[in-house]
Structure formats: structure tokens, C-alpha cells
Design an enzyme around this catalytic site. Structure first.
Site, PDB file in Angstrom:
ATOM      1  N   ALA A   1       0.868  -1.173   0.000  1.00 23.84           N
ATOM      2  CA  ALA A   1       0.000   0.000   0.000  1.00 23.84           C
ATOM      3  C   ALA A   1       0.907   1.224   0.000  1.00 23.84           C
ATOM      4  O   ALA A   1       2.071   1.148   0.410  1.00 23.84           O
ATOM      5  CB  ALA A   1      -0.889  -0.023   1.236  1.00 23.84           C
TER       6      ALA A   1
ATOM      7  N   GLY B   1       0.745  -4.911   1.134  1.00 25.60           N
ATOM      8  CA  GLY B   1      -0.478  -5.034   0.338  1.00 25.60           C
ATOM      9  C   GLY B   1      -0.283  -5.843  -0.939  1.00 25.60           C
ATOM     10  O   GLY B   1      -1.244  -6.395  -1.473  1.00 25.60           O
TER      11      GLY B   1
ATOM     12  N   GLU C   1      -0.538  -9.361   0.108  1.00 27.20           N
ATOM     13  CA  GLU C   1      -1.959  -9.565   0.434  1.00 27.20           C
ATOM     14  C   GLU C   1      -2.811  -9.670  -0.834  1.00 27.20           C
ATOM     15  O   GLU C   1      -3.739 -10.472  -0.895  1.00 27.20           O
ATOM     16  CB  GLU C   1      -2.442  -8.419   1.334  1.00 27.20           C
ATOM     17  CG  GLU C   1      -1.779  -8.479   2.713  1.00 27.20           C
ATOM     18  CD  GLU C   1      -1.989  -7.224   3.546  1.00 27.20           C
ATOM     19  OE1 GLU C   1      -1.686  -6.117   3.060  1.00 27.20           O
ATOM     20  OE2 GLU C   1      -2.455  -7.340   4.689  1.00 27.20           O
TER      21      GLU C   1
ATOM     22  N   GLU D   1       4.948  -4.744   7.555  1.00 22.86           N
ATOM     23  CA  GLU D   1       4.178  -3.675   8.198  1.00 22.86           C
ATOM     24  C   GLU D   1       4.631  -3.353   9.622  1.00 22.86           C
ATOM     25  O   GLU D   1       4.603  -2.193  10.027  1.00 22.86           O
ATOM     26  CB  GLU D   1       2.683  -4.025   8.219  1.00 22.86           C
ATOM     27  CG  GLU D   1       1.986  -3.852   6.873  1.00 22.86           C
ATOM     28  CD  GLU D   1       1.996  -5.112   6.027  1.00 22.86           C
ATOM     29  OE1 GLU D   1       2.819  -6.020   6.306  1.00 22.86           O
ATOM     30  OE2 GLU D   1       1.205  -5.188   5.078  1.00 22.86           O
TER      31      GLU D   1
END
Ligand code: HXC
Length: 257
Positions: A63, A108, A111, A131
């Protein structure tokens, strides 16, 4: 301008996240474009989807850290939900989705690959959930899907310590199904997508639903899910085509939707 490129190759859709200068990092615009691109797929004529990243270096490097850096608690939650909604759309898309992981799949990006049915990797692929080194948890499903995809202890190690996993280890962990030299990744993904697309499409969709829904419930309920979907296949032309061909010792006609 959209951050998503979409190409249709016969029954196979190829969706490319195209923000190469930021290693395809997912900001709100990329997520919105991805969401719209998924909605635009013609599910009557598409039997398998491939998701990849633009360029040679990165699938998706996470992200967008710049965008996240100033979020409040409520905005953080809303940003997580935005990604989760899109990734859940991928996970529950009626057709199979293959992630062709062509480099970094971090945060992300890892993910996103986990929301796909199958992961194929290039030799330069790197998976990780870094993260906690940024002061956050995975927020696009990583704490849930990684622990359901690989050994729980290894998932926890990757998430707590930020341990990165290169392609060969990802293969040994079962995180990816196969590893290819970079230039062979997309041809291999296409070949697999075409093999999937050559099988009875309603049956393939039913298999995806049976596996995904069944994994969320106990075995007694799961088996009932399978029974219903199995039974529904007997109302299809494809079942008659496939089984009659076997009985008559010939190849089936091409399967229809
Ligand atoms: C924003 C990013 C980015 C990211 C890379 N870039 N990753 N921008 N968000 N996640 C940008 C860089 O800022 C840089 O832009 C350009 O892409 C190239 O990256 P470099 O760092 O110069 O490349 P390199 O040295 O090769 O290093 C590659 C890398 C590194 C190891 C992948 O970029 C990196 O560590 N990126 C962050 C990975 C990460 O922590 N991902 C998880 C994010 S958290 P400029 O403009 O400088 O050229 C997350 C949470 C998900 O994903 C859940 C949210 C709810």
C-alpha cells in the site's frame, strides 16, 4: 488515466497494475481503478483472470506509504476497508484468478496475491509483510489469509519479524505453485489460464465456490456445500457433453458457459 491495464486474450483476462514508478504501490486511486476494472470484466466471456504488475521489478510493493503516513485512526480503518473490499471482490470473483508475481510482493502486494486462487512467481519474486517495521499491522487481509495459506508459525514469523521470503522458499512453503525465469512467467500463467479455461466453466466456478466456502465452515456443512454444487452440474450441457464423450470414447466438444 487508469492505473490498470486490461487485455482480453480469448477466455483469459490479463489485468496489470500499472504504477511502475512507485513499484505499483496501491494508493486510493489505484484501488479505485482496480475495483472498477474488476467490475468491468465480462464474466460471460472470461473464464480465468491473471493479475500482474507492470515492469520487471515489482508485482506490488505494498500500500502507498506516503498516503498512509498522515492517516488518522478512522481514516486508517477506512483505507484498510477500501483494500479489503477490493481484495474480497477478487477472492469471490466467480472465475479463478492467478497472480503472476513478477518481483516484489510486499505488504499489500503480498496480500493482493493471497486474495488470488493461485500464485505463480518469477525467480526475482520476494514476498513479505513488513508492516510491523512501519508501526502498523497488515491491513489488507494479510493476518488472515497468510495464516490460512502457509504454516501458521511461518506466517507469524513473517508478520512479527518482517521476514522476507524469496521465490524458492515461497515454493517450498506452498505460498506459490511454481517459479519461472522472469520471461517465462506470463507465458506460463497464460498456459495455465488456458488449461483452466478449456475445462467446463460452470464446473470450474462451482469448484472455486466449493473450496472457498467450504474452508470457512465445519466439514459436515462443507460437504453439503459440495453436494449442492456437484448436483447442480447435472443440469448443465457441459456435464452431458463431457460424460457422453467419455462413454463414446471420444473428446468432448468445446465446453460452453
Ligand atoms: C509508496 C513506494 C512504495 C510503497 C516503493 N515505493 N514502495 N511508494 N509506497 N509501498 C516507491 C519509492 O518511494 C520510490 O519512489 C520508488 O517506488 C522506487 O522504490 P525504491 O525504494 O527507490 O526502490 P528499491 O531501492 O529498489 O527498493 C525496493 C523496495 C522498497 C525494497 C520494494 O521500495 C521498499 O521497501 N518499499 C516499501 C515496501 C513496504 O514496506 N511495503 C509495505 C507497505 S505497508 P521515488 O519517488 O523515491 O522514486 C502495506 C500495508 C498494507 O502495504 C495494508 C494497508 C491497510
Amino acid at each position: 488515466m487508469s492505473y490498470i491495464k486490461y487485455e482480453q486474450n480469448g477466455f483469459v483476462g490479463v489485468l496489470t497494475i500499472d504504477r511502475e514508478k512507485a513499484l505499483n504501490a496501491l494508493n486510493s486511486e489505484v484501488l479505485a481503478d482496480l475495483d472498477a476494472a474488476l467490475d468491468a470484466i465480462d464474466l460471460d466471456s472470461t473464464r480465468c483472470l491473471i493479475i500482474t504488475g507492470a515492469g520487471q521489478k515489482s508485482f506490488v510493493a505494498g500500500a502507498d506509504i506516503g498516503e498512509m503516513s498522515t492517516l488518522t485512526k478512522a481514516e486508517g480503518e477506512a483505507f484498510g476497508k477500501k483494500g479489503n473490499d477490493v481484495f474480497r471482490k477478487i477472492e469471490t470473483l466467480p472465475i479463478p484468478v492467478i497472480a503472476a508475481v513478477n518481483g516484489f510482493a510486499l505488504g499489500g502486494g503480498c496480500e493482493l496475491s493471497l486474495s488470488c486462487d493461485i500464485r505463480l512467481a518469477a525467480e526475482n519474486a520476494v514476498f513479505g509483510q513488513p508492516e510491523t517495521g512501519l508501526g502498523i499491522t497488515p491491513g489488507f487481509g494479510g493476518t488472515q489469509r497468510l495464516a490460512r495459506t502457509i504454516n501458521v508459525g511461518k506466517a507469524k514469523e513473517m508478520i512479527y519479524a518482517g521476514t522476507k521470503v524469496k521465490a524458492p522458499e515461497a515454493l517450498s512453503l506452498g505460498l506459490v505453485s511454481a517459479v519461472y525465469p522472469a520471461e517465462e512467467l506470463m507465458p506460463a500463467a497464460m498456459k495455465l489460464a488456458e488449461r483452466i479455461s478449456a475445462n467446463a466453466p460452470i464446473a470450474v466456478r462451482a469448484c472455486k465456490k466449493a473450496i472457498n466456502d467450504g474452508l470457512q465452515v465445519n466439514m459436515d456443512e462443507a460437504i453439503v456445500i459440495e453436494e449442492k454444487l456437484f448436483g447442480s452440474c447435472f443440469e448443465t450441457e457441459d456435464q452431458k457433453n463431457g460424460m457422453t464423450a467419455f462413454v463414446e470414447k471420444r473428446k468432448p466438444e468445446p465446453f460452453v458457459n
